[in-house]
Motif scaffolding. Structure first.
Motif, PDB file in Angstrom:
ATOM      1  N   GLY A 335      18.578  -9.209  -4.712  1.00 42.31           N
ATOM      2  CA  GLY A 335      19.870  -9.276  -4.372  1.00 42.31           C
ATOM      3  C   GLY A 335      20.786  -8.259  -4.114  1.00 42.31           C
ATOM      4  N   GLU A 336      20.714  -7.140  -5.092  1.00 44.68           N
ATOM      5  CA  GLU A 336      21.373  -5.850  -4.876  1.00 44.68           C
ATOM      6  C   GLU A 336      20.893  -5.108  -3.820  1.00 44.68           C
ATOM      7  OE1 GLU A 336      22.451  -2.157  -7.804  1.00 44.68           O
ATOM      8  OE2 GLU A 336      20.922  -3.858  -8.558  1.00 44.68           O
ATOM      9  N   THR A 337      19.520  -5.220  -3.581  1.00 45.22           N
ATOM     10  CA  THR A 337      19.261  -4.241  -2.489  1.00 45.22           C
ATOM     11  C   THR A 337      19.719  -4.885  -1.208  1.00 45.22           C
ATOM     12  OG1 THR A 337      16.733  -3.914  -3.588  1.00 45.22           O
ATOM     13  CG2 THR A 337      16.923  -3.756  -1.150  1.00 45.22           C
ATOM     14  N   VAL A 338      19.594  -6.420  -0.993  1.00 45.89           N
ATOM     15  CA  VAL A 338      20.068  -6.732   0.205  1.00 45.89           C
ATOM     16  C   VAL A 338      21.768  -6.850   0.252  1.00 45.89           C
ATOM     17  CG1 VAL A 338      20.535  -9.243   1.224  1.00 45.89           C
ATOM     18  CG2 VAL A 338      18.336  -8.593   0.470  1.00 45.89           C
ATOM     19  N   ARG A 339      22.347  -6.802  -0.566  1.00 45.89           N
ATOM     20  CA  ARG A 339      23.886  -6.595  -0.582  1.00 45.89           C
ATOM     21  C   ARG A 339      24.162  -5.154  -0.085  1.00 45.89           C
ATOM     22  NH1 ARG A 339      23.747  -9.894  -4.945  1.00 45.89           N
ATOM     23  NH2 ARG A 339      23.937  -8.037  -6.491  1.00 45.89           N
ATOM     24  N   LYS A 340      23.308  -4.070  -0.577  1.00 46.35           N
ATOM     25  CA  LYS A 340      23.653  -2.685  -0.246  1.00 46.35           C
ATOM     26  C   LYS A 340      23.273  -2.706   1.288  1.00 46.35           C
ATOM     27  CE  LYS A 340      23.670  -0.566  -4.649  1.00 46.35           C
ATOM     28  NZ  LYS A 340      22.623   0.409  -5.784  1.00 46.35           N
ATOM     29  N   LYS A 341      22.307  -3.138   1.410  1.00 45.57           N
ATOM     30  CA  LYS A 341      21.773  -3.163   2.883  1.00 45.57           C
ATOM     31  C   LYS A 341      22.976  -3.743   3.997  1.00 45.57           C
ATOM     32  CE  LYS A 341      18.122  -0.140   2.972  1.00 45.57           C
ATOM     33  NZ  LYS A 341      18.238   0.971   3.681  1.00 45.57           N
ATOM     34  N   ILE A 342      23.230  -4.807   3.762  1.00 47.90           N
ATOM     35  CA  ILE A 342      24.088  -5.699   4.531  1.00 47.90           C
ATOM     36  C   ILE A 342      25.652  -4.822   4.773  1.00 47.90           C
ATOM     37  CG2 ILE A 342      25.872  -7.800   4.600  1.00 47.90           C
ATOM     38  CD1 ILE A 342      23.180  -8.289   5.780  1.00 47.90           C
ATOM     39  N   LEU A 343      25.948  -4.032   3.520  1.00 48.20           N
ATOM     40  CA  LEU A 343      27.100  -3.287   3.533  1.00 48.20           C
ATOM     41  C   LEU A 343      26.996  -2.366   4.540  1.00 48.20           C
ATOM     42  CD1 LEU A 343      28.071  -3.724  -0.342  1.00 48.20           C
ATOM     43  CD2 LEU A 343      29.819  -4.475   1.546  1.00 48.20           C
ATOM     44  N   GLU A 344      25.625  -1.528   4.276  1.00 52.29           N
ATOM     45  CA  GLU A 344      25.438  -0.496   5.093  1.00 52.29           C
ATOM     46  C   GLU A 344      25.205  -0.564   6.642  1.00 52.29           C
ATOM     47  OE1 GLU A 344      22.089   1.321   3.134  1.00 52.29           O
ATOM     48  OE2 GLU A 344      23.198   1.740   1.317  1.00 52.29           O
ATOM     49  N   THR A 345      24.426  -1.724   6.854  1.00 51.53           N
ATOM     50  CA  THR A 345      24.077  -1.755   8.213  1.00 51.53           C
ATOM     51  C   THR A 345      24.833  -2.581   9.041  1.00 51.53           C
ATOM     52  OG1 THR A 345      22.333  -3.587   7.788  1.00 51.53           O
ATOM     53  CG2 THR A 345      21.698  -1.111   7.634  1.00 51.53           C
ATOM     54  N   THR A 346      25.649  -3.224   8.577  1.00 49.06           N
ATOM     55  CA  THR A 346      26.676  -4.217   9.219  1.00 49.06           C
ATOM     56  C   THR A 346      28.137  -4.087   8.524  1.00 49.06           C
ATOM     57  OG1 THR A 346      26.718  -6.282   7.685  1.00 49.06           O
ATOM     58  CG2 THR A 346      25.122  -5.967   9.131  1.00 49.06           C
ATOM     59  N   ASP A 347      29.080  -4.583   9.214  1.00 51.62           N
ATOM     60  CA  ASP A 347      30.429  -4.489   8.852  1.00 51.62           C
ATOM     61  C   ASP A 347      30.547  -5.896   8.257  1.00 51.62           C
ATOM     62  OD1 ASP A 347      33.067  -4.385   8.238  1.00 51.62           O
ATOM     63  OD2 ASP A 347      33.715  -4.234  10.362  1.00 51.62           O
ATOM     64  N   LEU A 348      30.279  -5.873   6.957  1.00 49.13           N
ATOM     65  CA  LEU A 348      30.736  -7.219   6.156  1.00 49.13           C
ATOM     66  C   LEU A 348      32.185  -7.174   5.835  1.00 49.13           C
ATOM     67  CD1 LEU A 348      29.925  -9.758   4.329  1.00 49.13           C
ATOM     68  CD2 LEU A 348      29.433  -8.122   2.506  1.00 49.13           C
ATOM     69  N   HIS A 349      32.961  -8.001   6.809  1.00 50.45           N
ATOM     70  CA  HIS A 349      34.403  -7.688   6.620  1.00 50.45           C
ATOM     71  C   HIS A 349      35.034  -8.784   5.926  1.00 50.45           C
ATOM     72  CE1 HIS A 349      34.530 -10.631   9.872  1.00 50.45           C
ATOM     73  NE2 HIS A 349      33.524  -9.856  10.292  1.00 50.45           N
ATOM     74  N   THR A 350      34.318  -9.948   5.635  1.00 49.61           N
ATOM     75  CA  THR A 350      35.283 -11.111   5.195  1.00 49.61           C
ATOM     76  C   THR A 350      34.467 -11.944   4.332  1.00 49.61           C
ATOM     77  OG1 THR A 350      36.533 -11.204   7.208  1.00 49.61           O
ATOM     78  CG2 THR A 350      36.974 -13.067   5.785  1.00 49.61           C
TER      79      THR A 350
END
Length: 500
Positions: A335-350
């Motif tokens: 879960g932590e790995t996926v969250r970090k990658k989503i924050l890095e590779t996409t703009d998780l804005h909302t």
């Protein structure tokens, strides 16, 4: 046929009353919906084969609508059963509607009455909104029938509409739902794009919207059938076109499909599993772990796999809005790995934190994550995450106080889809500590334990003010929800331990 409102409500009332008649014979909403789907499809095909349409459709004469209306009694029941079996071998959307079809109406008199009711209306002349209202109403009733488990394939329509309103899908763009249930996201996107208040569509854009916009997966045959019919009644796809909702598990592989938008509510339940029969003839479950090169983490957590799959599906400029349970926001390890990658590779804005008791699946605490895909970069794409807390001190119940679109109006205004970079917080530490809309910088999030996105700042008033507790039925419902959520978690643990 007249399109007067009284006539419309008359048809709806007829369809509903007949459903209640069949329920007395033990035919539930789900079975009724399926039989209605088969018969409505054949009736509309019959109408299309006659003037003014005069279309040649791939339905054999011995299986067409007139073959049903000409029979009675045991002969009708026998013919209907044979017809369903024959049509299940057909090609294109016809075969997909009738795949694994069975006659669930054992009383020939009631079957004839249902056929007669459908025969009396001209369905192709009826407004799409009327047909849609009838069918969507039945889908919702089916979802409310908790014993059938159909609720897991039905996302509350006000929530879907709010998500689509924020994402603002554009004409001539592709839209996917890798776990589409009964097709709610497709319908809301179709309604948004076809609304003259949003766009004035050209003939080419209308054609694209009808036949080329949507891509879906649904592995449950019954839910997929209902989705196909739901689309057809809402004028998406055509009676002899190829199906755009595949029966395959979307997580198994990257098919290469890249889309502009993903709008979805993947099935609740953390573990992916498959059931098989062992040597002793007993049913066992085995965890499914998807080994995909495009995934950042290998896990049997279904929700985390969907997040990774959705990111793969998006074009570089693609946008996603996804309903996900709380565990995706705080779980460690994969879960932590996926969250970090989503924050890095996409703009998780909302992130929209949702209240409990809005889903038909009990005990679910969920959120909507909105993120935009981006090209490869050395620096993280997410600079800040805006969170709207529509959970703390919010009370909804499915029956007495269901979620309405108006309830999410403030969130939609705060989201500010026309210019996300001009958002304004409603929260302020001194002037408005009760504000529900607040931003958190990237550095603050990644410094949190396990990069947790499970962030709250509002005080639960029911804990602080004992004189103003919610009504007893609300408290009892909360207790039931928490117990059911706990039981589900223990069941998952037992499945993992025992492999059953």
């Amino acid at each position: 046929m007249s399109n007067e409102p009284s006539n419309t409500s008359g048809i709806i009332s007829k369809v509903w009353s007949f459903c209640n008649t069949l329920r007395d014979d033990g035919v539930g909403y789900g079975d009724y919906l399926e039989q209605l789907t088969y018969l409505l499809f054949l009736k509309m095909a019959d109408e299309f084969s006659k003037p003014p349409y005069n279309r040649k459709l791939p339905i054999p004469k011995e299986c067409n609508w007139e073959s049903l209306t000409a029979k009675r009694g045991a002969e009708l029941e026998s013919h209907y059963t044979t017809l369903l079996r024959e049509l299940s071998h057909s090609k294109a959307i016809l075969g997909q509607i009738f795949i694994k079809s069975q006659n669930k109406i054992q009383d020939p008199a009631k079957l004839f009455k249902l056929i007669d009711m459908i025969d009396k209306e001209q369905w192709t002349m009826m407004g799409t909104d009327v047909k849609g209202k009838i069918y969507e109403g039945l889908l919702e009733k089916n979802a409310e029938d908790t014993k059938s488990g159909a609720g897991q394939y039905f996302t509350p329509r006000p929530l879907i509409k709010a998500m689509v309103t924020c994402v603002q899908p554009q004409p001539m763009k592709s839209i996917a739902d890798p776990a589409c249930g009964t097709g709610g996201f497709f319908l809301a996107a179709y309604d948004y794009i076809s609304d003259s208040k949003n766009f004035t569509l050209t003939k080419e854009q209308k054609e694209f919207l009808k036949n080329s916009s949507f891509y879906g997966n649904e592995i449950v045959a019954g839910a997929r059938r209902l989705a196909l019919m739901n689309m057809f009644l809402h004028n998406i796809g055509d009676i002899d076109s190829e199906t755009f909702i595949l029966p395959t598990d979307s997580l198994v592989a990257d098919t290469g499909l890249r889309v502009d938008y993903v709008l979805t509510n993947p099935p609740f339940g953390k573990k992916s599993s498959m059931t098989f029969t062992n040597e002793e003839g007993e049913q066992e479950k085995e965890g499914l772990t998807y080994n995909r090169q495009d995934f950042w983490a290998t896990t049997s957590n279904k929700q985390l796999n969907f997040v990774q799959h959705i990111r793969t599906m998006l074009k570089t400029s693609g946008k996603a809005a996804v309903v996900l349970p709380d565990n995706v926001l705080f779980e460690g390890g994969a879960g932590e790995t996926v969250r970090k990658k989503i924050l890095e590779t996409t703009d998780l804005h909302t992130i929209l934190r949702l209240p409990t008791s809005i889903f038909y699946a009990q005990g679910v605490k969920a959120n909507v994550l909105f993120f935009d895909n981006k090209p490869a970069s050395k620096d993280p794409w997410t600079s800040e995450v805006w969170i709207y807390d529509y959970r703390t001190n919010i009370r909804h119940t499915l029956k007495k106080s269901p979620l309405k679109f108006e309830d999410l109006k403030e969130f939609i205004e705060c989201y500010n889809a026309t210019n996300r970079h001009k958002r304004k917080e409603t929260w302020h530490p001194s002037s408005n500590p009760e504000g529900r809309w607040r931003k958190f910088p990237y550095d603050e999030i990644v410094s949190r334990d396990k990069t947790s996105l499970d962030i709250t700042w509002l005080k639960d008033k029911s804990l602080a003010d004992l004189d103003n507790l919610p009504d007893p039925d609300v408290l009892a419902n909360d207790i039931i929800e928490n117990l059911e959520a706990g039981i589900e978690s223990f069941k998952e643990i037992m499945v993992t331990i025992n492999g059953k």
